[in-house]
Enzyme design. Structure first.
Site, PDB file in Angstrom:
ATOM      1  N   SER A 151     -24.234 -15.955   0.479  1.00  0.00           N
ATOM      2  CA  SER A 151     -25.036 -17.285  -0.323  1.00  0.00           C
ATOM      3  C   SER A 151     -24.550 -17.312  -1.823  1.00  0.00           C
ATOM      4  CB  SER A 151     -26.345 -17.111  -0.262  1.00  0.00           C
ATOM      5  OG  SER A 151     -26.749 -15.793  -0.736  1.00  0.00           O
ATOM      6  N   LYS A 152     -24.414 -18.212  -2.472  1.00  0.00           N
ATOM      7  CA  LYS A 152     -23.994 -18.501  -3.828  1.00  0.00           C
ATOM      8  C   LYS A 152     -24.661 -17.485  -4.936  1.00  0.00           C
ATOM      9  CE  LYS A 152     -24.529 -22.933  -4.775  1.00  0.00           C
ATOM     10  NZ  LYS A 152     -24.262 -24.160  -5.010  1.00  0.00           N
ATOM     11  N   ARG A 153     -25.764 -17.165  -4.301  1.00  0.00           N
ATOM     12  CA  ARG A 153     -26.920 -16.295  -5.384  1.00  0.00           C
ATOM     13  C   ARG A 153     -26.275 -15.025  -5.306  1.00  0.00           C
ATOM     14  NH1 ARG A 153     -31.772 -15.101  -3.990  1.00  0.00           N
ATOM     15  NH2 ARG A 153     -31.573 -16.210  -1.866  1.00  0.00           N
ATOM     16  N   LYS A 154     -25.810 -14.619  -4.348  1.00  0.00           N
ATOM     17  CA  LYS A 154     -25.275 -13.083  -4.268  1.00  0.00           C
ATOM     18  C   LYS A 154     -23.638 -12.822  -4.216  1.00  0.00           C
ATOM     19  CE  LYS A 154     -29.515 -11.965  -1.808  1.00  0.00           C
ATOM     20  NZ  LYS A 154     -30.145 -12.032  -0.654  1.00  0.00           N
TER      21      LYS A 154
END
Ligand code: GLU
Length: 495
Positions: free
Chosen positions: A252-255
């Site tokens: 995911s983008k966040r990680k």
């Protein structure tokens, strides 16, 4: 049978690293078996799909050299390859299912469906359509449709049955129909849902093998049922393990950076990213002794049964290492061309504005090739060539471990030694500077550190004498004099 495989990304947002990962395995499979690899754009979500996103997907595929044989921009015998241009096929096939009684119109309003969901939630029942419109007679359904009432078309699932999905990697996976909703196939705007469009297109495009991400497994029984309803043989299904964050959740983008544009802008080489993504999905055989593989080598090693099911964790440190390895493997002139192209297309604005000429980059490359891990490090490794003067700091000079008065004297002595020469010749000047260290009674390493900081402002750089040769004798000596002045003017207590 000719192998025909595809990727079918939805053009929403940035081009995703998962698309490249799935694309690579499809490409490898097609090429290995002398087949074709297609790009189909699944843009049935009219709200989220954008032409920019579609363009960026195609650009990313080109950057990675995952050339497709058929696709929206190059056409092919089964086009168009953009679902929004294929609505007639979906309309026709929906009608076919309605005629066969394998699907039905559902006129339930959003309010009714909302209430139904609330009731199911309160009663702790699994969510899903309750089947109210299943029992409408053909006449009533036709009459209401003709009267202009809004409807969707749903798949009629026999709730007492079960469907077995055959997955190349996982074997048979059984799904009880109780778990399968009467899936919407055609929305009220007459656009198909993913399930219908995907199956119709895979069939009409002659797809023989569906290699896609694991997250689609739960959709596959619906697809199998659709193939059955149409009376078509299903393709071979192979669900690839998902790329994962370090905590094993889906990437995911966040990680993790997920946009392929980011990887390009960071100066990762397509060869390295391809190599990396391949290693995510399958492991080289025991005793390979290397993890560096080009496409031909990957193709020789790859087949579906080589894919490992353990969720591969995306490890940027490993990618960076691989990138460095690939940078070192490029012929120097090719690396220079890549750097120049990277600056022109992806470099920061300042660097683009003062882009170095290819000839000069070619001269610098041999000095930095061993050290560089990403093309974006170009500026960091070479900025001192382009500046009029470098920023000197006391911290950097401290690395020379010489007492302040001696530091200034050493730098001045180096300047005096080099000043008479019109050019720096490493083979002549390096021994001379070593000798000078002896004469001055300082360690050779300390003298070179002082020199390095004076010339570049940094304590870690490409080979010093070669860098000075490129910089030229006049500039090198001027920097040494400026450094001597800086040192003389600095408060010795601070050095
Ligand atoms: N449109 C789907 C996606 O965005 C395609 C999945 C499939 O390959 O069937 O990935």
């Amino acid at each position: 049978m000719t192998v025909r495989v595809r990727i079918a990304p939805s053009p929403t947002g940035d081009p995703h690293v998962g698309t490249a990962y799935v694309g690579l395995f499809n490409w490898l499979y097609a090429k290995k078996h002398g087949g074709q690899f297609l790009l189909r754009i699944e843009d049935t979500d009219q709200v989220r799909s954008t032409p920019e996103s579609e363009r960026s997907i195609m650009r990313a595929m080109k950057w990675l050299d995952l050339a497709y044989d058929e696709g929206p921009d190059i056409g092919g015998p089964c086009g168009p390859y953009r679902q929004s241009e294929r609505t007639e096929h979906y309309r026709k096939h929906t009608q076919l299912l309605l005629d066969k009684g394998a699907a039905y119109r559902c006129f339930c309003t959003d309010e009714r469906l909302g209430l139904m969901r609330e009731r199911q939630k309160a009663a702790k029942l699994p969510p899903g359509y309750d089947g109210l419109c299943r029992s409408l007679s053909k006449e009533e359904s036709d009459r209401r449709a003709a009267a202009g009432e809004k409807f969707v078309v749903r798949m009629k699932i026999d709730k007492s049955g079960k469907t077995i999905v055959k997955d190349v990697l996982r074997g048979d996976i059984e799904f009880s129909h109780v778990e399968i909703d009467d899936q919407v196939l055609m929305k009220s705007d007459h656009f198909p849902t993913y399930h219908l469009a995907n199956v119709v297109d895979d069939r009409l495009m002659g797809i023989t093998h569906v290699l896609r991400a694991e997250e689609w497994i739960s959709s596959t029984p619906k697809h199998v049922l659709l193939y059955e309803a149409f009376g078509w043989p299903a393709p071979v299904f192979c669900h690839l393990p998902l790329l994962r964050n370090a905590d094993r959740t889906k990437i995911s983008k966040r990680k993790n950076p997920t946009s392929l544009d980011w990887y390009r802008a960071q100066g990762y080489l397509p060869e390295a990213l391809i190599n990396f993504l391949a290693l995510m999905g399958f492991a080289p055989a025991e005793g390979e002794g290397s993890e560096i593989f080009d496409r031909a080598q990957l193709m020789a090693r790859f087949d579906l049964d080589k894919i490992s099911l353990g969720g591969p964790v995306f490890d940027l440190t490993k990618l960076e290492w691989l990138n460095g390895e690939w940078i070192r493997r490029l012929p120097a002139d090719v690396l220079a061309e890549r750097i120049v192209a990277w600056i022109a297309n992806d470099g920061p604005a300042e660097l683009r504005a003062s882009a170095p000429p290819l000839d000069f980059v070619k001269k610098v490359v041999p000095l930095i090739q061993e050290r560089m891990k990403k093309l974006s490090e170009w500026d960091e490794w070479t900025d001192y060539f382009f500046k009029e003067s470098v920023v000197l700091t006391k911290e950097a000079f401290r690395r020379a471990k010489l007492p302040p008065p001696q530091l200034a004297a050493v730098v001045t002595a180096c300047a005096d030694l080099l000043a008479p020469h019109g050019e720096i010749v490493p083979t002549r000047d390096e021994p001379a500077l070593r000798e000078l260290a002896g004469k001055l009674g300082v360690k050779v390493g300390d003298l070179f550190m002082a020199l390095r900081v004076a010339i570049t402002g940094k304590s870690a750089t490409p080979p010093l004498l070669e860098s000075m040769a490129l910089l030229g004798a006049a500039k090198s000596v001027a920097r040494l004099r400026a450094a001597a002045k800086f040192l003389a003017e600095s408060d010795p207590g601070e050095l």
